[in-house]
Design an enzyme around this catalytic site. Structure first.
Site, mmCIF file in Angstrom:
data_model
loop_
_atom_site.group_PDB
_atom_site.id
_atom_site.type_symbol
_atom_site.label_atom_id
_atom_site.label_comp_id
_atom_site.label_asym_id
_atom_site.label_seq_id
_atom_site.Cartn_x
_atom_site.Cartn_y
_atom_site.Cartn_z
ATOM 1 N N GLU A 197 23.226 9.564 60.436
ATOM 2 C CA GLU A 197 22.451 10.208 61.510
ATOM 3 C C GLU A 197 23.308 11.101 62.413
ATOM 4 O O GLU A 197 23.227 11.021 63.642
ATOM 5 C CB GLU A 197 21.717 9.149 62.352
ATOM 6 C CG GLU A 197 20.666 8.414 61.567
ATOM 7 C CD GLU A 197 19.760 7.510 62.402
ATOM 8 O OE1 GLU A 197 20.003 7.348 63.610
ATOM 9 O OE2 GLU A 197 18.794 6.968 61.827
ATOM 10 N N GLU A 317 17.170 4.680 55.345
ATOM 11 C CA GLU A 317 16.677 3.784 56.406
ATOM 12 C C GLU A 317 15.191 4.043 56.548
ATOM 13 O O GLU A 317 14.780 5.185 56.799
ATOM 14 C CB GLU A 317 17.357 4.048 57.749
ATOM 15 C CG GLU A 317 18.776 3.544 57.824
ATOM 16 C CD GLU A 317 19.387 3.680 59.217
ATOM 17 O OE1 GLU A 317 18.655 3.623 60.219
ATOM 18 O OE2 GLU A 317 20.620 3.871 59.275
HETATM 19 O O1 AHR Z 1 18.571 0.493 61.759
HETATM 20 C C1 AHR Z 1 18.795 0.576 63.140
HETATM 21 C C2 AHR Z 1 19.391 1.914 63.546
HETATM 22 O O2 AHR Z 1 18.438 2.915 63.365
HETATM 23 C C3 AHR Z 1 20.567 2.403 62.740
HETATM 24 O O3 AHR Z 1 21.764 1.897 63.215
HETATM 25 C C4 AHR Z 1 20.522 3.874 62.949
HETATM 26 O O4 AHR Z 1 21.057 4.590 61.858
HETATM 27 C C5 AHR Z 1 19.061 4.173 63.187
HETATM 28 O O5 AHR Z 1 18.866 4.956 64.302
#
Ligand code: AHR
Length: 521
Positions: A197, A317
């Site tokens: 990210e 994610e």
């Molecule tokens: O999964 C929780 C968080 O969400 C992670 O650390 C991040 O990559 C995202 O913003």
């Protein structure tokens, strides 16, 4: 006039129900053709993610000194639940945590490792769980490990050396260090994320797209010098807010990195924020719009170069996450982001997988965030664990890995949950296993109020027998806790479809997720 206006919403609703009834005077239609293959359902669609965050690692998969742990400190009860989930790949160490992490802190004798601040989550990191523990854990799970480098505050050199430590077969200082730490053979880690990210202003070491691409290009070059067989995942867009130039971020990343990367990652979290069930389950429109845009961008980046390396999308994610947005504790073992899932969240798992499967030609990796305690299907305390509602669809869909995704024809009543475009109440994906001639039909009925009757037909042979897996519950908010995790559970049954020149009828109950396994003759 004012009176009339007051009745207007009710009239619109009434008209909506009439339309629905009219539409259902004819059943929905689902047509299966096993020749209409979209692509292979990659095993890595059933990946997961373990971050140093709250009790995911410490008190989750790893709890030294616990009577429930083995000699490595791995919780045996958790391991069994993870294996039941069919996890094919594990991403680590973050997440946001990765952008402040130095992997060298987490190797060697545990008692000599430094405790550090974790400034991503405001916690204390003991480093007692590090690279060798994670790779051993992945081996025990039977999952492919996926390491994410520190592209925030870290350096190209750290990334290169991490690859060497893990994968070098020769006699170098770092390979010998790995041997000294107990692993003679190279770990052979194939999947490496080029940061997490980095488009997000919340990220330690956040960069603009150009600066990120410059860093990632050098990291890719140096990491491939250490092991040319590795596969690289670029940090794509995670920030889809109205003010975010996510299209621009992905364009720059793809243009500049197209000769080096194998995947571009997308992150997506959703939530039923305004308590509107049907709107909540309509988010697949956004997910699939993003897939379509990024797929086009990948094509644009590769056009004119017939030998360009294939690039796929990794949703590394994804999940429902909206109730517990802050962690903020500076202590190991305190809780963080411990979302309690309910029945409608479990249905959302089906919606995500249906979208991924419908785009199986381009979405080749997906990692649920996360595995244990933190926004996760498994929840522990010191005495044991329980399975959250989302566990069951995740485990069931994972059985379709390696199948062929099918482009099924679907005609079903539609709805308009907002000012966006209409969508079908039945959200359908399908996969086919040519070895067994079984077709899996995954059907989410997103109507809160109406069962939907469908006529299902196959042009690839009559359906001999069918198994039903169904997840349903009268209370959309039903949830689980310790000692009470049998509330939302799937039911299974078999049936013999009746005469079939025109297919057979099946009714999908309101607010349900059904997986029909159809044996073709
Ligand atoms: O999964 C929780 C968080 O969400 C992670 O650390 C991040 O990559 C995202 O913003």
């Amino acid at each position: 006039m004012r009176r009339f206006l007051a009745f207007l919403p009710a009239l619109v609703l009434f008209q909506g129900s009439l339309e629905f009834l009219a539409a259902q005077s004819r059943p929905a239609v689902i047509k299966i053709d096993s020749d209409r293959v979209i692509g292979e359902v990659d095993a890595h669609l059933f990946g997961n993610f373990t971050e140093h965050l709250g009790r995911c690692i410490y008190g989750g998969i790893f709890e030294e000194g616990s009577p429930l742990a083995d000699e490595n400190g791995f919780r045996k009860d958790v391991l069994a639940a993870v294996q039941g989930l069919g996890v094919t790949m594990l991403r680590w160490p973050g997440g946001n945590f990765a952008s402040g992490y130095n992997w060298m802190d987490g190797i060697g004798p545990r008692d000599q490792r430094p405790a550090r601040r974790d400034d991503a989550w405001g916690a204390l990191e003991s480093n007692r769980f590090g690279t060798d523990e994670f790779l051993k854990y992945s081996e025990r799970v039977g999952a492919e490990p996926y390491l994410c480098i520190n592209a925030g505050l870290g350096s190209v050199d750290e990334a290169r050396k991490w690859v060497e430590y893990c994968n070098e077969p020769g006699k170098t200082y770092l390979a010998d260090l790995r041997r000294k730490n107990g692993h003679d053979k190279p770990w052979g880690v194939k999947y490496w994320g080029l940061g997490n990210e980095i488009d997000g202003p919340w990220q330690l070491g956040h960069k603009n797209a150009e600066d990120y691409a410059t860093f990632a290009l050098e990291a890719a070059k140096a990491m491939r010098r250490a092991d040319e067989s590795i596969q690289l995942i670029a940090s794509g867009s995670s920030n889809f807010g109205p003010d975010s130039d996510w299209v621009g971020w992905n364009r720059t990343v793809l243009d500049r990195l197209k000769t080096e990367i194998d995947y571009i990652s997308l992150h997506t979290y959703i939530g039923n924020r305004d308590n509107n069930f049907e709107k909540f389950l309509a988010v697949s429109r956004d997910i699939e719009d993003r897939i379509a845009v990024v797929e086009g961008q990948i094509k644009a980046a590769r056009v004119g170069n017939p030998n360009a390396r294939p690039i796929h999308i990794a949703f590394d994610e994804w999940n429902v996450w909206y109730r517990t947005l802050v962690s903020g504790e500076f202590n190991i073992g305190r809780t963080g982001l411990e979302e309690k899932y309910n029945f409608e969240d479990a249905l959302a798992m089906g919606m995500f997988f249906n979208s991924f499967i419908r785009h199986a030609d381009v979405v080749k990796m997906a990692n649920l965030a996360q595995l244990v305690n933190v926004i996760a299907p498994i929840f522990t305390n010191k005495q044991g664990l329980y399975l959250q509602t989302i566990y069951f669809p995740l485990a069931e869909y994972a059985k379709q890995r390696g199948h062929q995704s099918l482009d099924v024809f679907v005609q079903a009543p539609e709805y308009k949950p907002d000012s966006g475009r209409a969508l079908s109440y039945l959200d359908v994906s399908s996969t086919y296993d040519p070895k067994t001639r079984k077709v899996f039909l995954n059907v989410l009925n997103r109507s809160e109020k109406q069962d939907i009757a469908a006529q299902i037909s196959s042009v690839s042979g009559a359906v001999g027998s069918a198994n039903v897996w169904e997840l349903n519950h009268p209370d959309l908010k039903a949830t689980h806790t310790f000692g009470n995790d049998k509330v939302v559970r799937p039911v299974t049954r078999t049936f013999q479809p009746a005469a079939q020149d025109k297919g057979f009828g099946y009714t999908f109950p309101k607010h349900s997720l059904t997986i029909l396994t159809l044996q073709l003759n």
